[in-house]
Design a protein around this motif. Sequence first.
Motif, PDB file in Angstrom:
ATOM      1  N   LYS A 196     -37.155 -24.742  98.413  1.00 21.97           N
ATOM      2  CA  LYS A 196     -37.072 -23.714  99.441  1.00 21.97           C
ATOM      3  C   LYS A 196     -36.142 -24.217 100.537  1.00 21.97           C
ATOM      4  CE  LYS A 196     -39.976 -20.601 102.157  1.00 21.97           C
ATOM      5  NZ  LYS A 196     -41.356 -20.231 102.564  1.00 21.97           N
ATOM      6  N   SER A 197     -35.292 -23.340 101.065  1.00 23.90           N
ATOM      7  CA  SER A 197     -34.301 -23.765 102.058  1.00 23.90           C
ATOM      8  C   SER A 197     -34.588 -23.160 103.427  1.00 23.90           C
ATOM      9  CB  SER A 197     -32.895 -23.367 101.605  1.00 23.90           C
ATOM     10  OG  SER A 197     -32.545 -24.065 100.430  1.00 23.90           O
ATOM     11  N   PHE A 198     -34.083 -23.841 104.457  1.00 20.64           N
ATOM     12  CA  PHE A 198     -34.370 -23.442 105.829  1.00 20.64           C
ATOM     13  C   PHE A 198     -33.106 -23.461 106.678  1.00 20.64           C
ATOM     14  CE2 PHE A 198     -38.141 -25.062 103.887  1.00 20.64           C
ATOM     15  CZ  PHE A 198     -39.128 -24.174 104.282  1.00 20.64           C
ATOM     16  N   THR A 199     -33.141 -22.642 107.712  1.00 24.63           N
ATOM     17  CA  THR A 199     -32.010 -22.530 108.625  1.00 24.63           C
ATOM     18  C   THR A 199     -31.887 -23.763 109.508  1.00 24.63           C
ATOM     19  OG1 THR A 199     -32.417 -20.147 108.692  1.00 24.63           O
ATOM     20  CG2 THR A 199     -30.933 -21.024 110.352  1.00 24.63           C
ATOM     21  N   TRP A 200     -33.032 -24.312 109.900  1.00 28.26           N
ATOM     22  CA  TRP A 200     -33.042 -25.444 110.826  1.00 28.26           C
ATOM     23  C   TRP A 200     -33.776 -26.636 110.226  1.00 28.26           C
ATOM     24  CZ3 TRP A 200     -35.246 -20.810 113.350  1.00 28.26           C
ATOM     25  CH2 TRP A 200     -34.245 -20.016 113.926  1.00 28.26           C
ATOM     26  N   SER A 201     -33.349 -27.827 110.621  1.00 24.52           N
ATOM     27  CA  SER A 201     -33.990 -29.056 110.141  1.00 24.52           C
ATOM     28  C   SER A 201     -35.426 -29.147 110.638  1.00 24.52           C
ATOM     29  CB  SER A 201     -33.197 -30.281 110.606  1.00 24.52           C
ATOM     30  OG  SER A 201     -33.128 -30.339 112.022  1.00 24.52           O
ATOM     31  N   SER A 202     -35.687 -28.618 111.841  1.00 23.24           N
ATOM     32  CA  SER A 202     -37.047 -28.641 112.393  1.00 23.24           C
ATOM     33  C   SER A 202     -37.996 -27.795 111.544  1.00 23.24           C
ATOM     34  CB  SER A 202     -37.048 -28.136 113.838  1.00 23.24           C
ATOM     35  OG  SER A 202     -36.514 -26.821 113.915  1.00 23.24           O
ATOM     36  N   SER A 203     -37.484 -26.672 111.025  1.00 21.73           N
ATOM     37  CA  SER A 203     -38.294 -25.816 110.152  1.00 21.73           C
ATOM     38  C   SER A 203     -38.600 -26.523 108.836  1.00 21.73           C
ATOM     39  CB  SER A 203     -37.572 -24.498 109.875  1.00 21.73           C
ATOM     40  OG  SER A 203     -37.343 -23.781 111.060  1.00 21.73           O
ATOM     41  N   LEU A 204     -37.626 -27.268 108.325  1.00 16.49           N
ATOM     42  CA  LEU A 204     -37.834 -28.034 107.093  1.00 16.49           C
ATOM     43  C   LEU A 204     -38.910 -29.096 107.297  1.00 16.49           C
ATOM     44  CD1 LEU A 204     -37.176 -29.037 104.248  1.00 16.49           C
ATOM     45  CD2 LEU A 204     -35.288 -30.361 105.233  1.00 16.49           C
ATOM     46  N   LYS A 205     -38.851 -29.797 108.432  1.00 15.75           N
ATOM     47  CA  LYS A 205     -39.838 -30.846 108.713  1.00 15.75           C
ATOM     48  C   LYS A 205     -41.250 -30.281 108.765  1.00 15.75           C
ATOM     49  CE  LYS A 205     -36.786 -34.061 111.147  1.00 15.75           C
ATOM     50  NZ  LYS A 205     -36.432 -34.658 112.466  1.00 15.75           N
ATOM     51  N   MET A 206     -41.411 -29.126 109.413  1.00 15.99           N
ATOM     52  CA  MET A 206     -42.731 -28.491 109.479  1.00 15.99           C
ATOM     53  C   MET A 206     -43.199 -28.067 108.094  1.00 15.99           C
ATOM     54  SD  MET A 206     -42.988 -26.255 112.978  1.00 15.99           S
ATOM     55  CE  MET A 206     -41.459 -25.353 112.762  1.00 15.99           C
ATOM     56  N   GLN A 266     -26.964 -18.613 115.702  1.00 17.32           N
ATOM     57  CA  GLN A 266     -26.042 -17.857 114.852  1.00 17.32           C
ATOM     58  C   GLN A 266     -26.261 -18.100 113.362  1.00 17.32           C
ATOM     59  OE1 GLN A 266     -22.413 -19.131 116.844  1.00 17.32           O
ATOM     60  NE2 GLN A 266     -22.103 -17.074 117.695  1.00 17.32           N
ATOM     61  N   MET A 267     -26.969 -19.170 113.030  1.00 12.77           N
ATOM     62  CA  MET A 267     -27.303 -19.442 111.627  1.00 12.77           C
ATOM     63  C   MET A 267     -28.156 -18.313 111.045  1.00 12.77           C
ATOM     64  SD  MET A 267     -26.041 -22.536 110.841  1.00 12.77           S
ATOM     65  CE  MET A 267     -27.056 -23.316 109.611  1.00 12.77           C
ATOM     66  N   ILE A 268     -28.948 -17.663 111.909  1.00 12.94           N
ATOM     67  CA  ILE A 268     -29.796 -16.555 111.454  1.00 12.94           C
ATOM     68  C   ILE A 268     -28.933 -15.425 110.904  1.00 12.94           C
ATOM     69  CG2 ILE A 268     -31.442 -14.773 112.195  1.00 12.94           C
ATOM     70  CD1 ILE A 268     -32.369 -16.747 114.371  1.00 12.94           C
ATOM     71  N   HIS A 269     -27.853 -15.117 111.609  1.00  7.58           N
ATOM     72  CA  HIS A 269     -26.976 -14.017 111.206  1.00  7.58           C
ATOM     73  C   HIS A 269     -26.107 -14.378 109.998  1.00  7.58           C
ATOM     74  CE1 HIS A 269     -28.202 -11.838 114.744  1.00  7.58           C
ATOM     75  NE2 HIS A 269     -27.764 -12.791 115.548  1.00  7.58           N
ATOM     76  N   SER A 270     -25.733 -15.640 109.896  1.00  3.60           N
ATOM     77  CA  SER A 270     -24.861 -16.061 108.792  1.00  3.60           C
ATOM     78  C   SER A 270     -25.605 -16.097 107.462  1.00  3.60           C
ATOM     79  CB  SER A 270     -24.280 -17.449 109.079  1.00  3.60           C
ATOM     80  OG  SER A 270     -25.297 -18.446 109.014  1.00  3.60           O
ATOM     81  N   GLY A 271     -26.937 -16.242 107.548  1.00  3.96           N
ATOM     82  CA  GLY A 271     -27.732 -16.329 106.320  1.00  3.96           C
ATOM     83  C   GLY A 271     -27.727 -17.712 105.699  1.00  3.96           C
ATOM     84  N   LYS A 272     -27.036 -18.646 106.322  1.00  3.83           N
ATOM     85  CA  LYS A 272     -26.966 -20.008 105.786  1.00  3.83           C
ATOM     86  C   LYS A 272     -28.295 -20.734 105.997  1.00  3.83           C
ATOM     87  CE  LYS A 272     -21.982 -20.710 106.451  1.00  3.83           C
ATOM     88  NZ  LYS A 272     -20.948 -21.487 107.191  1.00  3.83           N
ATOM     89  N   LYS A 273     -28.709 -21.443 104.960  1.00  4.94           N
ATOM     90  CA  LYS A 273     -29.920 -22.263 105.028  1.00  4.94           C
ATOM     91  C   LYS A 273     -29.593 -23.627 104.429  1.00  4.94           C
ATOM     92  CE  LYS A 273     -33.176 -18.399 104.879  1.00  4.94           C
ATOM     93  NZ  LYS A 273     -34.354 -17.803 104.197  1.00  4.94           N
ATOM     94  N   PRO A 274     -28.981 -24.482 105.245  1.00  2.00           N
ATOM     95  CA  PRO A 274     -28.444 -25.748 104.714  1.00  2.00           C
ATOM     96  C   PRO A 274     -29.465 -26.867 104.542  1.00  2.00           C
ATOM     97  CG  PRO A 274     -27.934 -25.552 107.041  1.00  2.00           C
ATOM     98  CD  PRO A 274     -28.648 -24.289 106.664  1.00  2.00           C
ATOM     99  N   PHE A 275     -30.751 -26.584 104.827  1.00  2.00           N
ATOM    100  CA  PHE A 275     -31.756 -27.646 104.743  1.00  2.00           C
ATOM    101  C   PHE A 275     -32.774 -27.328 103.645  1.00  2.00           C
ATOM    102  CE2 PHE A 275     -30.193 -27.421 109.114  1.00  2.00           C
ATOM    103  CZ  PHE A 275     -29.716 -28.711 109.280  1.00  2.00           C
ATOM    104  N   PRO A 276     -32.537 -27.830 102.410  1.00  2.52           N
ATOM    105  CA  PRO A 276     -33.448 -27.543 101.296  1.00  2.52           C
ATOM    106  C   PRO A 276     -34.594 -28.555 101.222  1.00  2.52           C
ATOM    107  CG  PRO A 276     -31.528 -28.696 100.477  1.00  2.52           C
ATOM    108  CD  PRO A 276     -31.329 -28.544 101.966  1.00  2.52           C
ATOM    109  N   CYS A 277     -35.743 -28.075 100.768  1.00  3.19           N
ATOM    110  CA  CYS A 277     -36.892 -28.951 100.543  1.00  3.19           C
ATOM    111  C   CYS A 277     -36.755 -29.603  99.169  1.00  3.19           C
ATOM    112  CB  CYS A 277     -38.186 -28.143 100.616  1.00  3.19           C
ATOM    113  SG  CYS A 277     -39.665 -29.084 100.174  1.00  3.19           S
TER     114      CYS A 277
END
Length: 235
Positions: free
Chosen positions: A72-82, A56-67
Amino acid sequence: MSHSGEKPFPCSECNKCFASLSNLKTHRMSHSGEKPFTCTECNKSFTRSSYLKTHQMIHSGKKPFPCSECNKSFTWSSSLKMHQNIHSGKKPFTCVDCGRSFIQLIHLKKHQLIHSGVKPFTCSECNKSFTHSSYLKYHQKSHSGKKPFPCTECNKSFTRSSHLKIHQTLHNGKKPFACIECGKCFREPSQLKRHQMIHSGKKPFTCTECNKSFSRSTYLKIHQISHSRKTTFAS
């Protein structure tokens, strides 16, 4: 939840064991296909409520994990790690066949298709097959005749943006591909690769007549003329 490490709840389908009954119930859904948690935005369903919340984070537009490097911000912590592997230079996913490493697992899996020989994407026009869907899409443009990337200098058009960029170096004089050994620059990556054989000593093109090897196929063809001339004079 068992603190002793015991997993007393076995799955009757695959014998995998779990520490709690709730985990077993969730696991059983993978066998039954049941997905009771549905997204109200797109109707996509999930086996766990936690998976639904993440989706549901995709629909909310929230990206709480910034680099911290580039903001640059990401929806998921796993995406930030990559993503952070780009800054650190880490490539944790290594091909066991050739040793080449990748930032993301999905890139490794795509690469491994080269070694497996599997080409699951087939052109409906000519039956030519490809390892990646993107390669098939590029290929299909050769049948459609579409060339959506025009040069603003001469109006010549290309099927790929990468081909357009290489072409544009004819107009701007840029040579963006530099040899790390000697600093010589080239317009195209293929030209750089051919040049690098001088430094590596590789000569992959071998004459079947005398086993002499060459760094370029053109050099081999020129050499082979000497054999054809000898045959002509001998006759």
